[in-house]
Write an enzyme that holds these catalytic residues in place. Sequence first.
Site, PDB file in Angstrom:
ATOM      1  N   ARG A   7      42.186  64.750  20.518  1.00  0.00           N
ATOM      2  CA  ARG A   7      43.068  65.803  21.047  1.00  0.00           C
ATOM      3  C   ARG A   7      42.723  67.147  20.406  1.00  0.00           C
ATOM      4  O   ARG A   7      42.686  68.175  21.072  1.00  0.00           O
ATOM      5  CB  ARG A   7      44.548  65.470  20.782  1.00  0.00           C
TER       6      ARG A   7
ATOM      7  N   CYS B 297      47.731  56.828  25.107  1.00  0.00           N
ATOM      8  CA  CYS B 297      47.841  58.243  24.725  1.00  0.00           C
ATOM      9  C   CYS B 297      48.726  58.416  23.490  1.00  0.00           C
ATOM     10  O   CYS B 297      48.655  59.437  22.822  1.00  0.00           O
ATOM     11  CB  CYS B 297      48.367  59.062  25.894  1.00  0.00           C
TER      12      CYS B 297
ATOM     13  N   GLN C  81      45.674  65.794  27.574  1.00  0.00           N
ATOM     14  CA  GLN C  81      45.437  64.440  27.063  1.00  0.00           C
ATOM     15  C   GLN C  81      44.167  63.845  27.662  1.00  0.00           C
ATOM     16  O   GLN C  81      43.384  63.172  26.989  1.00  0.00           O
ATOM     17  CB  GLN C  81      46.644  63.557  27.433  1.00  0.00           C
TER      18      GLN C  81
END
Length: 304
Positions: free
Chosen positions: A292, A264, A132
């Site tokens: 990502r 996130c 992440q």
Amino acid sequence: MKRDLISVLDMKDDFEKFVDEGIRLKKSFKAGRKDSSMGRKTLAMIFEKASTRTRVSFETAMTQMGGHAIYLSPRDMQMGRGETIADTGRVLSRMVDAILYRAFEHENVMELAKYSSVPVINGLDNLEHPTQIVADYMTIKEKKGKLKGLKIAYVGDGNNTANSLMLAAGLVGADFWIATPKGYEPQEYFVRESKKLARKHNSEIEVTNNFKEAVAAADVVYTDVWVSMGEEGEKEKKEKAFKSFQVNEKMVSLAKEDYIFMHCLPAHRGLEVTNSVADSKNSVIFDEAENRLHAEKIILKKLL
Ligand code: CP
Ligand code: NVA
């Protein structure tokens, strides 16, 4: 020697290279250039917990680079019926080129890495979320043009995401302020290691229970869920403790005018963040999610 990615620290001084090369790969992909560097390669992905982004980004990254990914849930694996992690690692290593593992316990990720002869990637555990963090710092660099010297404010739980973000701040020389309710600060080990790195790169790591100090003149305001996967039993208690740490318009008015809001994801809208912030012009949460995909590509290329 195989290279694992269990902690942000496994990227060490290369961390900003991961970030820069991730940004380059993204540009190259958007320009339509083909990348078949994962040709004939297979990634096994073990998910003990739910996932949308991590699963889809790794699987898509493998597909786009000509490789293949296999989704495995312990519910359907022999691991769920008592086969050891060590044997699972030994067997998968005879067939695949790398293993992604999202686990409840950090020790289990370490155990898998110990017995696997192929790289093991931590797809989130109770202590860290390193993949992440590559996407996060790519997003910050794209939006702000630099990392060093920025003030990053993390408001909320001192959890896996916070630990990894804080270590990376130390590595890139960003100032990192983490504001949590009392009793929810990040673990001492992560604070200590981050401070060591920060000293080397002339930045500061500050832990506080006062979100105002943290958010004041921040370039980045970041939050994550109050109740992480596996902590469902603490939901009521945590929601009460975190109430005043909600990222809302009043809180972000303390940040710089051009601050960016990050998360996130998944977000629990109305709890750790309001819609008005998550959907504001300062919010970059979907660029962050998109990154990502490109972050996973650079991670796979570096490790395999
Ligand atoms: N941010 C993140 O890891 O999302 P998922 O849980 O959907 O993979
Ligand atoms: N801290 C969260 C992150 C989810 C991507 C969790 O562990 O559930």
